[in-house]
Design a protein around this motif. Structure first.
Motif, PDB file in Angstrom:
ATOM      1  N   ASN A 153       3.311   5.748  -5.682  1.00  0.00           N
ATOM      2  CA  ASN A 153       3.393   5.610  -7.111  1.00  0.00           C
ATOM      3  C   ASN A 153       1.981   5.844  -7.813  1.00  0.00           C
ATOM      4  O   ASN A 153       2.114   6.062  -8.921  1.00  0.00           O
ATOM      5  CB  ASN A 153       4.125   4.331  -7.626  1.00  0.00           C
TER       6      ASN A 153
ATOM      7  N   THR B 152      -2.065  -6.791 -10.404  1.00  0.00           N
ATOM      8  CA  THR B 152      -0.615  -6.836 -10.373  1.00  0.00           C
ATOM      9  C   THR B 152      -0.278  -7.356  -8.866  1.00  0.00           C
ATOM     10  O   THR B 152      -1.146  -7.458  -8.020  1.00  0.00           O
ATOM     11  CB  THR B 152      -0.115  -5.404 -10.298  1.00  0.00           C
TER      12      THR B 152
ATOM     13  N   TYR C 138       0.907  -1.282   0.046  1.00  0.00           N
ATOM     14  CA  TYR C 138      -0.086   0.093   0.009  1.00  0.00           C
ATOM     15  C   TYR C 138       0.746   1.240   0.203  1.00  0.00           C
ATOM     16  O   TYR C 138       0.541   2.510  -0.592  1.00  0.00           O
ATOM     17  CB  TYR C 138      -1.070   0.060   1.317  1.00  0.00           C
TER      18      TYR C 138
ATOM     19  N   LEU D  27      -2.111   5.011  -8.361  1.00  0.00           N
ATOM     20  CA  LEU D  27      -3.157   3.598  -8.602  1.00  0.00           C
ATOM     21  C   LEU D  27      -2.372   3.234 -10.033  1.00  0.00           C
ATOM     22  O   LEU D  27      -2.879   2.028 -10.360  1.00  0.00           O
ATOM     23  CB  LEU D  27      -4.202   3.925  -9.011  1.00  0.00           C
ATOM     24  N   TRP D  28      -1.556   3.827 -10.721  1.00  0.00           N
ATOM     25  CA  TRP D  28      -0.619   3.377 -11.943  1.00  0.00           C
ATOM     26  C   TRP D  28      -0.150   1.995 -11.516  1.00  0.00           C
ATOM     27  O   TRP D  28      -0.299   1.098 -12.410  1.00  0.00           O
ATOM     28  CB  TRP D  28       0.587   4.193 -12.303  1.00  0.00           C
ATOM     29  N   VAL D  29       0.411   1.573 -10.285  1.00  0.00           N
ATOM     30  CA  VAL D  29       0.975   0.405 -10.236  1.00  0.00           C
ATOM     31  C   VAL D  29      -0.236  -0.762  -9.981  1.00  0.00           C
ATOM     32  O   VAL D  29       0.306  -1.939  -9.596  1.00  0.00           O
ATOM     33  CB  VAL D  29       1.629   0.186  -8.799  1.00  0.00           C
ATOM     34  N   THR D  30      -1.336  -0.397 -10.130  1.00  0.00           N
ATOM     35  CA  THR D  30      -2.353  -1.438 -10.043  1.00  0.00           C
ATOM     36  C   THR D  30      -2.818  -1.907 -11.389  1.00  0.00           C
ATOM     37  O   THR D  30      -2.304  -1.295 -12.468  1.00  0.00           O
ATOM     38  CB  THR D  30      -3.682  -1.089  -9.387  1.00  0.00           C
TER      39      THR D  30
ATOM     40  N   TYR E 157       3.767   1.161  -1.346  1.00  0.00           N
ATOM     41  CA  TYR E 157       4.386   1.447  -2.577  1.00  0.00           C
ATOM     42  C   TYR E 157       3.203   1.980  -3.357  1.00  0.00           C
ATOM     43  O   TYR E 157       3.547   3.289  -4.390  1.00  0.00           O
ATOM     44  CB  TYR E 157       4.557   0.337  -3.083  1.00  0.00           C
ATOM     45  N   GLN E 158       2.144   1.782  -3.366  1.00  0.00           N
ATOM     46  CA  GLN E 158       0.809   2.300  -4.164  1.00  0.00           C
ATOM     47  C   GLN E 158       0.736   3.948  -3.561  1.00  0.00           C
ATOM     48  O   GLN E 158       0.489   4.647  -4.563  1.00  0.00           O
ATOM     49  CB  GLN E 158      -0.470   1.701  -3.929  1.00  0.00           C
TER      50      GLN E 158
ATOM     51  N   VAL F   3       0.718  -5.807  -6.371  1.00  0.00           N
ATOM     52  CA  VAL F   3       0.251  -4.787  -5.301  1.00  0.00           C
ATOM     53  C   VAL F   3      -1.099  -5.122  -4.906  1.00  0.00           C
ATOM     54  O   VAL F   3      -1.494  -5.419  -3.692  1.00  0.00           O
ATOM     55  CB  VAL F   3       0.227  -3.371  -6.072  1.00  0.00           C
ATOM     56  N   GLU F   4      -2.068  -5.454  -5.759  1.00  0.00           N
ATOM     57  CA  GLU F   4      -3.332  -5.618  -5.389  1.00  0.00           C
ATOM     58  C   GLU F   4      -3.532  -7.016  -4.557  1.00  0.00           C
ATOM     59  O   GLU F   4      -3.970  -7.127  -3.644  1.00  0.00           O
ATOM     60  CB  GLU F   4      -4.237  -5.464  -6.705  1.00  0.00           C
TER      61      GLU F   4
ATOM     62  N   TYR G  19      -9.972  -4.085  -5.193  1.00  0.00           N
ATOM     63  CA  TYR G  19     -10.234  -3.378  -3.939  1.00  0.00           C
ATOM     64  C   TYR G  19     -11.570  -3.189  -3.439  1.00  0.00           C
ATOM     65  O   TYR G  19     -12.262  -3.400  -2.399  1.00  0.00           O
ATOM     66  CB  TYR G  19      -9.773  -1.847  -3.949  1.00  0.00           C
TER      67      TYR G  19
END
Lengths: 204, 443
Positions: B48, B389, B42, B50-53, B44-45, B391-392, B64
């Motif tokens: 960066n 990704t 989170y 929501l691009w990382v999702t 990290y998200q 991350v999610e 989510y």
């Protein structure tokens, strides 16, 4: 990738009572799918390639032919995306353009995107009929860029529209060419009119 | 009912308090590691965006929102189980209510965080209150979830008060510092007639209140989808469907929590196969209800097959989402009914297996609501894509781990079964206790 963008904050219009009511006409007979409008839009608003505030669809018709359909924001008069906004970040200015306050209010819940509003950026951004340009008496970037002169920006109050080269009486132009609005039956009151030509279905 | 039996369940209920054997620390360590992984993802998200999702312009809601609906659903089942069993005065509920109500709070705390995790600008969350637009389903959500959170915390706390007094009086040296906390939290409970009456009334009112509250939360979550103009979501049955899905998955979760903690805390003498059979009946009734709702939904939509729904239904039944759908429909809904419902041996194991299948199935079902509904075309030529990704996935795993972690930590400090309710059922009337000196100034 934060992108500064002259958005809706404190967007004030010229003299009250003289407000225009912006509308757009897209002549599908002329569109050749070159996507210059999309590129110009992305340059104007400093958008990455995947953000297409005006998106050009290639559509196969029932006869096996194809045509192109550019889709900007329809700036609906009864916009569903505006109703669902929890913070009032999405609003209509007095010239009928649906704008998003990305500077202060938008929290990025994307509830509006469940209705056809494009894109994420922490906040949500969308086609704004280039209000910053029309304020200065310039054409929206996509209209200016269209080499086929298929895009018209118009004013419902003055009943006039132009593609930069030719100026037409809006109501007559729409009527004579059997203009239609996409998914008009949803009752959202789109401000974008299409003129069909090459075998496109009028009722889609 | 003799003093020895009472001694047994009091001992068992209080046993986990203050104990930290190796297994406890292993469990806490393992679960904390998973939660930390989720937190890292989170952060990290946050850095960066929501691009990382895997979220994108077309499919802008994904894991989510699925998780939000899923975890709040589980919470709902815990609360409903507690409330219904209380209201119907089911005698067998006594050893279960605490576990159910604690599960409700833990799952709700996790579920309620997900809408914020999903925000592009969580730092502006306060705008929802500052500039609240009552017409927005998001605002309804914040209000409903907030109210329900408060209610379920109180619903957990009220029946806990007499137990805190018992813990205060009995734990003695095992809970020196805690003793003071128990003393404060038990609000000078001495088990007088007036106190008993006030408590019974309070719990009764909450048990009644929590049901419409929980229904409203899940209805509002459903309307988040149903009030949009997307064909696959724009359905009148969505709210009841969501409510039923929530109770179904929640009862399944309660079965699993009870089975696990029964084993860990050695409660087999009090929570027996009978309890699992009853809960299985509840699970089956709810599962059949859900099946009925779902058939009603898909049949009415699919029979007409309007232009904007047909491609989505096709993708669900025979297209790219078909494996998920049939895994859910057969493995996560129909099969568990038989596993839990058929008479025979191993009722506990079968109830647990059925519950695991139901929970997995209900997560898949939420996926099938959110993702194909968004990926499906608004204009008939554009399908969206969504693949989450790391991350999610990490945040989801961390969130799932947070629930057992919270429960384990909670029951390290608070009685795992409601001694007071067991007393009531068993007909024990403990003499009114004097508030001990360390309880401080009350009365």
């Amino acid at each position: 990738m934060p992108i500064a963008f002259p958005a809706a904050e404190g967007h004030v219009r010229a003299a009250p009572g003289k407000a225009r009511q912006w509308a757009m006409v897209i002549d599908l007979r002329k569109c050749d799918g070159c996507k210059e409008c999309t590129l110009a839009c992305q340059t104007e608003h400093a958008l990455p390639k995947s953000f297409e505030w005006i998106k050009v669809f290639e559509v196969k018709d029932s006869q096996g032919g194809k045509y192109f359909m550019p889709r900007p924001c329809f700036q609906c008069e009864n916009a569903p995306c505006l109703r669902v906004c929890p913070t009032g970040a999405t609003f209509r200015d007095e010239e009928g353009v649906v704008l998003v306050d990305q500077v202060d209010k938008c929290i990025g819940c994307r509830m509006c995107m469940e209705h056809p509003v494009p894109q994420i950026k922490g906040t949500v951004g969308k086609c704004m009929f280039c209000v910053h340009r029309t304020d200065d008496g310039k054409l929206p970037a996509c209209v200016e860029a269209c080499a086929m002169e298929a895009l018209y920006i118009g004013d419902l109050v003055e009943d006039v529209a132009t593609n930069g080269n030719e100026t037409v009486r809006l109501s007559t132009f729409l009527k004579e060419n059997d203009a239609f609005r996409y998914k008009e039956d949803l009752g959202t009151g789109p401000r974008v009119y299409y003129i069909a030509g090459h075998g496109q279905l009028l009722d889609n | 009912m003799d003093a020895r039996t009472r001694g047994l369940y009091v001992e068992r209920a209080l046993w986990p308090i203050g104990r930290g054997d190796r297994n406890f620390w292993l469990a806490v360590g393992g679960l904390s590691a998973l939660v930390a992984l989720g937190l890292y993802a989170y952060v990290y998200q946050l850095q960066n965006g929501l691009w990382v999702t895997g979220l994108n312009q077309k499919v802008s809601w994904g894991f989510y929102i699925i998780n939000c609906v899923f975890f709040i659903g589980i919470s709902y089942g815990g609360a409903m189980t507690g409330a219904i069993l209380r209201l119907t005065n089911a005698k067998w509920r006594a050893p279960l209510t605490r576990l159910a109500e604690a599960t409700a709070v833990a799952a709700l705390l996790v579920g309620a965080v997900f809408p914020i995790i999903d925000l592009g600008r969580p730092d502006r969350f306060i705008n929802v209150i500052l500039y609240a637009q009552v017409g927005s389903p998001i605002v309804w959500d914040v209000v409903a979830i907030g109210t329900y959170l408060v209610a379920s915390l109180v619903f957990l706390y009220l029946p806990l008060i007499p137990d805190l007094a018992i813990a205060r009086d009995l734990l003695g040296s095992r809970a020196n510092v805690l003793g003071k906390v128990y003393g404060m939290l038990s609000l000078g409970w001495r088990g007088t007639h007036a106190q008993e009456r006030a408590l019974a009334r309070g719990v009764g009112i909450l048990a009644v209140l929590i049901i419409p509250l929980a229904i409203s939360v899940h209805s509002v979550l459903a309307w988040l989808f149903a009030v949009t103009s997307r064909g696959a979501w724009h359905s009148t049955i969505f709210a009841p469907l969501f409510v039923l899905a929530a109770v179904l998955s929640g009862v399944a979760a309660v079965i699993l929590v009870i089975a696990a903690l029964r084993k860990v805390y050695g409660l087999q003498a009090f929570i027996t196969a009978k309890h699992f059979r009853y809960l299985s009946y509840l699970l089956i009734a709810l599962g059949m209800g859900y099946l009925y709702f779902m058939i009603s939904e898909y049949l009415t939509e699919g029979y007409v097959a309007a232009e904007e729904i047909a491609p989505v239904l096709e993708s669900i039944f025979v297209g790219q989402y078909a494996p998920s759908f049939w895994a859910f429909a057969i493995g996560g809904l129909v099969l568990p009914l038989f596993i839990a419902g058929l008479p025979g041996r191993y009722p506990v194991a079968r109830a647990c297996l059925a519950s695991i299948l139901v929970i997995a199935g209900m997560w898949l079902k939420r996926f099938l609501i959110v993702v194909p509904g968004m990926a499906g075309p608004i204009m008939p030529w554009e399908w969206g894509r969504y693949s989450p990704t790391w991350v999610e996935i990490a945040i989801t795993v961390g969130a799932a781990a947070a629930i057992p972690l919270m429960l384990i930590v909670f029951f390290r400090f608070f009685p795992v079964m409601s001694v007071h309710e067991l007393d009531e059922i068993e007909g024990v009337e403990p003499a009114p206790r004097l508030a001990p000196a360390f309880a401080g100034g009350e009365e």
